[in-house]
Scaffold this active site. Structure first.
Site, PDB file in Angstrom:
ATOM      1  N   HIS A  45       4.299   5.669  11.849  1.00 42.59           N
ATOM      2  CA  HIS A  45       3.930   5.511  10.433  1.00 42.59           C
ATOM      3  C   HIS A  45       2.959   6.679  10.170  1.00 42.59           C
ATOM      4  O   HIS A  45       1.746   6.504  10.073  1.00 42.59           O
ATOM      5  CB  HIS A  45       3.259   4.159  10.234  1.00 42.59           C
ATOM      6  CG  HIS A  45       3.015   3.751   8.821  1.00 42.59           C
ATOM      7  ND1 HIS A  45       3.159   4.616   7.739  1.00 42.59           N
ATOM      8  CD2 HIS A  45       2.621   2.562   8.278  1.00 42.59           C
ATOM      9  CE1 HIS A  45       2.868   3.963   6.625  1.00 42.59           C
ATOM     10  NE2 HIS A  45       2.542   2.731   6.930  1.00 42.59           N
TER      11      HIS A  45
ATOM     12  N   LYS B  16      25.502  -4.508  -0.714  1.00 47.36           N
ATOM     13  CA  LYS B  16      26.971  -4.631  -0.717  1.00 47.36           C
ATOM     14  C   LYS B  16      27.569  -3.968   0.520  1.00 47.36           C
ATOM     15  O   LYS B  16      28.784  -3.841   0.641  1.00 47.36           O
ATOM     16  CB  LYS B  16      27.552  -3.933  -1.958  1.00 47.36           C
ATOM     17  CG  LYS B  16      27.107  -4.500  -3.274  1.00 47.36           C
ATOM     18  CD  LYS B  16      27.790  -3.697  -4.391  1.00 47.36           C
ATOM     19  CE  LYS B  16      27.048  -3.794  -5.698  1.00 47.36           C
ATOM     20  NZ  LYS B  16      27.406  -2.719  -6.616  1.00 47.36           N
TER      21      LYS B  16
ATOM     22  N   ARG C 275      11.174   3.761   4.245  1.00 52.15           N
ATOM     23  CA  ARG C 275      10.693   2.782   5.240  1.00 52.15           C
ATOM     24  C   ARG C 275      11.899   1.976   5.696  1.00 52.15           C
ATOM     25  O   ARG C 275      12.679   1.503   4.866  1.00 52.15           O
ATOM     26  CB  ARG C 275       9.632   1.853   4.650  1.00 52.15           C
ATOM     27  CG  ARG C 275       9.279   0.718   5.597  1.00 52.15           C
ATOM     28  CD  ARG C 275       8.098  -0.107   5.141  1.00 52.15           C
ATOM     29  NE  ARG C 275       6.859   0.630   5.330  1.00 52.15           N
ATOM     30  CZ  ARG C 275       5.647   0.087   5.180  1.00 52.15           C
ATOM     31  NH1 ARG C 275       5.528  -1.182   4.869  1.00 52.15           N
ATOM     32  NH2 ARG C 275       4.556   0.815   5.350  1.00 52.15           N
TER      33      ARG C 275
ATOM     34  N   ARG D  35       0.809  -1.223   0.000  1.00 49.89           N
ATOM     35  CA  ARG D  35       0.000   0.000   0.000  1.00 49.89           C
ATOM     36  C   ARG D  35       0.845   1.278   0.000  1.00 49.89           C
ATOM     37  O   ARG D  35       0.639   2.183  -0.816  1.00 49.89           O
ATOM     38  CB  ARG D  35      -0.911   0.032   1.252  1.00 49.89           C
ATOM     39  CG  ARG D  35      -2.148  -0.802   1.133  1.00 49.89           C
ATOM     40  CD  ARG D  35      -2.523  -1.366   2.486  1.00 49.89           C
ATOM     41  NE  ARG D  35      -1.658  -2.494   2.730  1.00 49.89           N
ATOM     42  CZ  ARG D  35      -1.981  -3.761   2.440  1.00 49.89           C
ATOM     43  NH1 ARG D  35      -3.163  -4.036   2.020  1.00 49.89           N
ATOM     44  NH2 ARG D  35      -1.122  -4.741   2.615  1.00 49.89           N
ATOM     45  N   THR D  36       1.787   1.368   0.933  1.00 52.07           N
ATOM     46  CA  THR D  36       2.503   2.635   1.123  1.00 52.07           C
ATOM     47  C   THR D  36       3.378   2.946  -0.096  1.00 52.07           C
ATOM     48  O   THR D  36       3.329   4.050  -0.644  1.00 52.07           O
ATOM     49  CB  THR D  36       3.366   2.573   2.404  1.00 52.07           C
ATOM     50  OG1 THR D  36       2.557   2.049   3.457  1.00 52.07           O
ATOM     51  CG2 THR D  36       3.891   3.930   2.785  1.00 52.07           C
TER      52      THR D  36
END
Ligand code: CP
Length: 308
Positions: A136, A86, A108, A58-59
């Site tokens: 959030h 890496k 995120r 969703r986000t």
């Protein structure tokens, strides 16, 4: 005073005036979303980079679509396909993205405070798309937007938040945001998943789900975050569902016009029955649509500063 934030890191630090300006702007964006032609020039010439160190449907997708609807250039980077794999660190990664011209970095990350740290090191605007167990904020804003759409005002509403509060950045953002707009918040969940600092936020901690949802105007059911559980925090999933799950019998205790919300993704049959998730009180699909409108509003407001 008009919205002047550089970043959106959490609702704890956003004042009521800013929250209301975001929600009012999102209302205009929702109008655009409802048109046949959703394309607008609001972000023409701007670049938005989504940097996701955790999974998302969703986000991430709503930020990408919001950017594209408003004519920005949008790019996505995940930790598994980038030089993070890496060993490149978060600050170096974000400085690299900034030097490629990103006006906004949406991040995120599993570490609480990650977005705040990035925001201190780059001039690009930073939007926290979920940091560990902290916040959030864009989910909190879209939840408040959804409540306001149906109930007009948030002031005085009883909002019950049910479930795994401890791991929930969604719960924290909702608690900060809804409190600032005058909601009365009740909380219920397994005692092992109720963080001790909750008492300081002014919410009412209830001994049972029944007590929390009695006469509630809104019930926010949280996803049981199975991936974050440590041993001993939870009863079995069956017991969790029996004691804390939202079902028809429990729903009957709330107001007749109660709104049922869930941030998604849903564990059907665990924290909520399918009958309720898909039922007449459910706002869950509207939340998804509103998520695009709210993210369009945030991208617009943050980049507007830079146009002046
Ligand atoms: N609500 C939410 O954050 O969903 P995603 O994990 O799919 O983005």
């Amino acid at each position: 005073m008009a919205f002047m934030q550089k970043d959106i890191l959490g609702l704890r630090t956003l004042n009521q005036e800013d929250i209301l300006e975001i929600l009012d702007t999102a209302k205009l964006m929702k109008y655009i979303l409802e048109q046949n032609n959703k394309k607008t020039p609001h972000l023409q010439g701007k670049s938005i980079v989504n940097l996701f160190y955790e999974n998302s449907t969703r986000t991430r997708l709503s930020f990408e679509l919001a950017s594209k609807y408003m004519s920005a250039s949008a790019a996505n980077l995940s930790s598994t396909s980038s030089s993070v794999a890496k060993g490149e660190n978060l600050i170096d990664t974000c400085r690299t993205i900034e030097r490629m011209g990103a006006d906004v970095i949406v991040i995120r990350h599993p570490m609480s405070g990650a977005a705040h740290m990035v925001a201190r090191h780059v001039k690009s605007a930073v939007i926290n798309a979920g940091d560990g167990m902290n916040e959030h904020p864009t989910q909190g804003l879209l939840d408040i937007f959804t409540i306001r759409e149906s109930k007009s005002a948030v002031q005085g509403l009883k909002v019950a938040i049910i479930g795994d509060i401890y791991h929930s950045r969604v719960a924290r953002s909702n608690i900060w945001g809804l409190s600032k707009l005058g909601a009365k918040i009740t909380i219920a969940g397994p005692s092992t998943l109720l963080p001790p600092e909750l008492g300081k936020t002014g919410v009412t901690i209830c001994g049972s789900v029944e007590e929390a949802i009695e006469d509630a105007d809104v019930i926010i059911v949280l996803r049981l975050q199975k991936e974050r559980q440590q041993k001993g925090l939870l009863p079995s999933l069956r017991e969790y569902s029996q004691i804390f799950g939202l079902n028809k019998e429990r729903l009957a205790l709330a107001k007749k016009d109660v709104l049922i919300m869930h941030p998604g993704p849903i564990n059907r049959g665990i924290e909520i029955t399918s009958e309720i998730a898909d039922g007449i009180h459910s706002q869950i699909e509207d939340q998804v649509t509103n998520g695009v409108a709210v993210r369009m509003a945030l991208l617009y407001l943050l980049t507007r500063q830079r146009r002046k």
